[in-house]
Design an enzyme around this catalytic site. Structure first.
Site, PDB file in Angstrom:
ATOM      1  N   TYR A 189       0.843  -1.202   0.000  1.00 37.65           N
ATOM      2  CA  TYR A 189       0.000   0.000   0.000  1.00 37.65           C
ATOM      3  C   TYR A 189       0.879   1.253   0.000  1.00 37.65           C
ATOM      4  CZ  TYR A 189      -3.743   3.203   1.517  1.00 37.65           C
ATOM      5  OH  TYR A 189      -4.656   4.229   1.620  1.00 37.65           O
ATOM      6  N   LYS A 210       1.155   3.968  -3.082  1.00 36.72           N
ATOM      7  CA  LYS A 210       0.774   5.376  -2.940  1.00 36.72           C
ATOM      8  C   LYS A 210       1.972   6.306  -3.174  1.00 36.72           C
ATOM      9  CE  LYS A 210      -3.661   5.051  -1.936  1.00 36.72           C
ATOM     10  NZ  LYS A 210      -4.709   5.626  -2.823  1.00 36.72           N
ATOM     11  N   ASN A 236      -5.903   9.145   9.078  1.00 41.14           N
ATOM     12  CA  ASN A 236      -7.033   8.309   9.524  1.00 41.14           C
ATOM     13  C   ASN A 236      -8.335   9.108   9.558  1.00 41.14           C
ATOM     14  OD1 ASN A 236      -4.459   7.172  10.730  1.00 41.14           O
ATOM     15  ND2 ASN A 236      -5.891   5.496  11.142  1.00 41.14           N
ATOM     16  N   ARG A 272     -10.415  -2.107  10.280  1.00 44.52           N
ATOM     17  CA  ARG A 272      -9.791  -0.919  10.847  1.00 44.52           C
ATOM     18  C   ARG A 272     -10.303  -0.693  12.258  1.00 44.52           C
ATOM     19  NH1 ARG A 272      -9.486   3.360   6.021  1.00 44.52           N
ATOM     20  NH2 ARG A 272     -11.363   2.272   5.360  1.00 44.52           N
ATOM     21  N   VAL A 273      -9.557   0.096  12.986  1.00 46.68           N
ATOM     22  CA  VAL A 273      -9.766   0.128  14.426  1.00 46.68           C
ATOM     23  C   VAL A 273     -11.170   0.618  14.800  1.00 46.68           C
ATOM     24  CG1 VAL A 273      -8.645   2.400  14.757  1.00 46.68           C
ATOM     25  CG2 VAL A 273      -8.692   0.734  16.615  1.00 46.68           C
ATOM     26  N   GLY A 293      -1.418  -1.007  23.062  1.00 46.73           N
ATOM     27  CA  GLY A 293      -2.362   0.088  22.828  1.00 46.73           C
ATOM     28  C   GLY A 293      -1.748   1.471  23.014  1.00 46.73           C
ATOM     29  N   GLN A 333       0.304   2.848  20.895  1.00 44.17           N
ATOM     30  CA  GLN A 333       0.482   3.510  19.597  1.00 44.17           C
ATOM     31  C   GLN A 333      -0.611   4.553  19.415  1.00 44.17           C
ATOM     32  OE1 GLN A 333      -0.644   0.451  20.104  1.00 44.17           O
ATOM     33  NE2 GLN A 333      -1.825  -0.396  18.413  1.00 44.17           N
ATOM     34  N   PRO A 369       2.688   1.520  12.498  1.00 46.85           N
ATOM     35  CA  PRO A 369       3.299   2.790  12.929  1.00 46.85           C
ATOM     36  C   PRO A 369       3.034   3.081  14.402  1.00 46.85           C
ATOM     37  CG  PRO A 369       2.246   3.060  10.797  1.00 46.85           C
ATOM     38  CD  PRO A 369       1.840   1.699  11.311  1.00 46.85           C
TER      39      PRO A 369
HETATM   40  N1  UDP Z   1      -5.900  -1.646  15.887  1.00 46.21           N
HETATM   41  C1  UDP Z   1      -6.279  -2.272  17.068  1.00 46.21           C
HETATM   42  N2  UDP Z   1      -7.327  -3.154  17.036  1.00 46.21           N
HETATM   43  C2  UDP Z   1      -8.012  -3.448  15.902  1.00 46.21           C
HETATM   44  C3  UDP Z   1      -7.639  -2.798  14.705  1.00 46.21           C
HETATM   45  C4  UDP Z   1      -6.568  -1.900  14.725  1.00 46.21           C
HETATM   46  O1  UDP Z   1      -5.685  -2.049  18.131  1.00 46.21           O
HETATM   47  O2  UDP Z   1      -8.946  -4.273  15.963  1.00 46.21           O
HETATM   48  C5  UDP Z   1      -4.784  -0.685  15.921  1.00 46.21           C
HETATM   49  C6  UDP Z   1      -3.706  -0.917  14.869  1.00 46.21           C
HETATM   50  O3  UDP Z   1      -2.722  -1.780  15.349  1.00 46.21           O
HETATM   51  C7  UDP Z   1      -3.194   0.481  14.654  1.00 46.21           C
HETATM   52  C8  UDP Z   1      -4.397   1.383  14.919  1.00 46.21           C
HETATM   53  O4  UDP Z   1      -5.318   0.593  15.644  1.00 46.21           O
HETATM   54  O5  UDP Z   1      -2.191   0.795  15.595  1.00 46.21           O
HETATM   55  C9  UDP Z   1      -5.069   1.866  13.650  1.00 46.21           C
HETATM   56  O6  UDP Z   1      -5.274   0.767  12.815  1.00 46.21           O
HETATM   57  P1  UDP Z   1      -6.123   0.813  11.491  1.00 46.21           P
HETATM   58  O7  UDP Z   1      -6.108  -0.555  10.905  1.00 46.21           O
HETATM   59  O8  UDP Z   1      -7.436   1.436  11.752  1.00 46.21           O
HETATM   60  O9  UDP Z   1      -5.366   1.831  10.518  1.00 46.21           O
HETATM   61  P2  UDP Z   1      -3.838   2.270  10.314  1.00 46.21           P
HETATM   62  O10 UDP Z   1      -3.781   3.621  10.924  1.00 46.21           O
HETATM   63  O11 UDP Z   1      -2.901   1.315  11.015  1.00 46.21           O
HETATM   64  O12 UDP Z   1      -3.669   2.256   8.850  1.00 46.21           O
END
Ligand code: UDP
Length: 314
Positions: free
Chosen positions: A146, A150, A175, A187-188, A208, A210, A274
């Protein structure tokens, strides 16, 4: 009536852009191959004479009859689990798809705005991230498909701008959340909302700690609209600088949903996830006079109204 082609029209951002351009009085051609898009996001537009839909895979030659004023290129898998499942399609849509649309823009003398991403900064070593930062991307890691697609999208867009004088715009999207995110896209925010509503464990990856910075979709669409109509051709970050840890985010969603059965469970941190992400939006403020207006409390409340309808509680 000005005519705009929107790729990824049935997706989360694409469908909100269709709505906005219809409201602004444009003729909108939506294009999607429904790999990750959902027709339910745009079915309300089908009765309108100023809306057309083309079912098409933009990695194949793209033909649109007649004149075009603008192209908004938003087609791509956009969730980490999507590009893990579809790595080749992700690379192809960013590379071949973008090439086809730049060719179409050149042919039609249309202005093209392409959707880039904060992922061009990878796992950033500068914080917050300004457009001047070149990023820290692992090209051979699972997210590389990805990120590099991009980065190629930006490179080929600038090349068409420089060598073919195509009128281009590049938005780096951080985001973003809101109604019409796919419940199962991994996604989260969709994950946490659906888990909280069903009274399941909210899957916090790693410890958690991050961070991410979440922008409400209406703010993002406003920024994109302004960028398209501006004369600025360098990349512009659009996002909300309000940064939060993922653990705090889980707590906010649990508090909002208020399901006593919801709780936190931890899962391993995905490879190359990240550690921090926050947009520096100085450029958007200066060039577009734009900044986000919807705070997280308000945005999450509006988004919850949507997820309540599409997620069934047990
Ligand atoms: N994440 C999480 N639980 C989930 C899905 C994502 O803790 O069920 C975390 C993931 O590891 C990342 C952040 O949430 O640190 C955002 O993840 P997402 O997939 O939404 O998008 P990203 O910003 O990584 O592209």
């Amino acid at each position: 009536m000005k005519k705009v082609l929107i790729t990824g029209a049935a997706g989360f951002l694409g469908s909100h852009l269709c709505d906005r351009f219809i409201r602004e009085g444009y003729h909108v051609i939506g294009m999607d191959n429904l790999l990750t898009g959902n027709m339910a996001n745009i079915e309300h537009l089908f009765p309108l004479p100023q809306f057309e839909f083309y079912y098409h895979d933009i990695t194949k030659f793209v033909h649109v009859p007649g004149d075009l004023d603008y192209i908004l290129h938003f087609a791509s898998p956009a969730s980490p689990i999507d590009y893990l499942k579809m790595p080749i399609q992700t690379l192809k849509v960013g590379a071949l798809g973008t090439h086809n649309l730049l060719g179409l823009a050149r042919e039609k003398k249309a202005r093209i705005l392409v959707a880039s991403t904060s992922e061009v900064y990878g796992d950033p070593l500068e914080h917050p991230q300004s457009e001047e930062y070149w990023g820290n991307v692992n090209p051979v890691g699972p997210r590389g498909v990805y990120d590099e697609a991009k980065r190629f999208l930006e490179a080929i867009t600038m090349a068409y701008h420089t060598f073919h004088k195509v009128d281009t715009r590049i938005v780096r999207i951080f985001n973003t959340y809101g109604p019409r995110m796919r419940v199962e896209d991994g996604r989260v925010l969709p994950a946490f909302f659906s888990q909280a509503i069903r009274g399941e464990g909210l899957t916090v990856f790693g410890d958690g700690s991050q961070t991410r910075s979440f922008c409400y979709v209406d703010d993002l669409v406003e920024g994109i609209y302004r960028l398209l109509l501006s004369d600025y051709t360098q990349p512009v970050n659009i996002g909300n600088p309000a940064e939060i840890t993922i653990r705090e985010f889980a707590d906010e969603i649990m508090a909002l949903v208020g399901n006593p059965k919801a709780h936190i469970v931890t899962r391993p941190l995905p490879v190359d996830d990240p550690k921090v992400r926050q947009p520096d939006i100085t450029r958007a403020r200066e060039v577009l006079n734009w900044e986000p207006k919807v705070d997280r409390k308000e945005g999450l409340q509006r988004t919850y109204e949507y997820f309540k309808q599409v997620v069934k509680a047990d």
